[in-house]
Design a protein around this motif. Sequence first.
Motif, PDB file in Angstrom:
ATOM      1  N   PHE A 129       0.849  -1.197   0.000  1.00 51.58           N
ATOM      2  CA  PHE A 129       0.000   0.000   0.000  1.00 51.58           C
ATOM      3  C   PHE A 129       0.882   1.243   0.000  1.00 51.58           C
ATOM      4  O   PHE A 129       1.199   1.815   1.061  1.00 51.58           O
ATOM      5  N   PHE A 192      -6.754   0.542  -2.938  1.00 51.66           N
ATOM      6  CA  PHE A 192      -5.366   0.651  -2.489  1.00 51.66           C
ATOM      7  C   PHE A 192      -5.080   2.047  -1.930  1.00 51.66           C
ATOM      8  O   PHE A 192      -4.311   2.195  -0.975  1.00 51.66           O
ATOM      9  N   GLY A 195      -6.160   2.040   1.361  1.00 50.77           N
ATOM     10  CA  GLY A 195      -5.211   1.240   2.138  1.00 50.77           C
ATOM     11  C   GLY A 195      -3.959   2.022   2.487  1.00 50.77           C
ATOM     12  O   GLY A 195      -3.380   1.842   3.569  1.00 50.77           O
TER      13      GLY A 195
END
Length: 206
Positions: A129, A192, A195
């Motif tokens: 990430f 993502f 994240g």
Amino acid sequence: MANSNIQVLRRIADTVYKIVSFFFWGSIIFFVLFIGNTIWASFLPQDSFTAESGIRHWLIQLDNDSYWHISVLVPFTNISPIDLSRFSVKSAFLTYSITSNLTLFPALLYGIYLVKRILENTIDGHSPFTHGNVNNMKQLAYVLIAYSLFSELIINIFVWIFVTQIFKLSLANIHLFGAGIGAVILIISYIFQHGVYLQEEHDTTL
């Protein structure tokens, strides 16, 4: 992420990276061979090229007794099933081969390059990430969507100009599956991105 999970992820990413690198260099070799083959074909006489109309495609063949045989399938969505007297078979072969490959290979090579970057960031970083991975995934999605939507349009424009003088455009020229995959990758990139935010929040609390 737990250190053990990160190590496993890095090993998997390293293995995939080696496979992707092999395909990357293999694609470059094929692209160089295509360029050489196209240059060679451009010097051959008109009667070295033949075309046969099928159910959905033209079968255009380069048949030179001194070398090897090369054939391409050209969909009717690119070249209409018209009489052979209305276009040059050699021009059709060269125009379709050049435009289809010059739209495919740059997109393919850049897409593989972005995948390599994502894998490199995963191998070198402490988490997948990262802002770099998010940006690379977004670019990969845009490349895939753009290729799926516009590659056939580009081919048809060049076929219209250099081969048939007949412009064709239909939904069959859009690769909906590829565009859908690109959209999925774009959605994943935003996941993502969230994240990355959670990862940064976690890192600041340590």
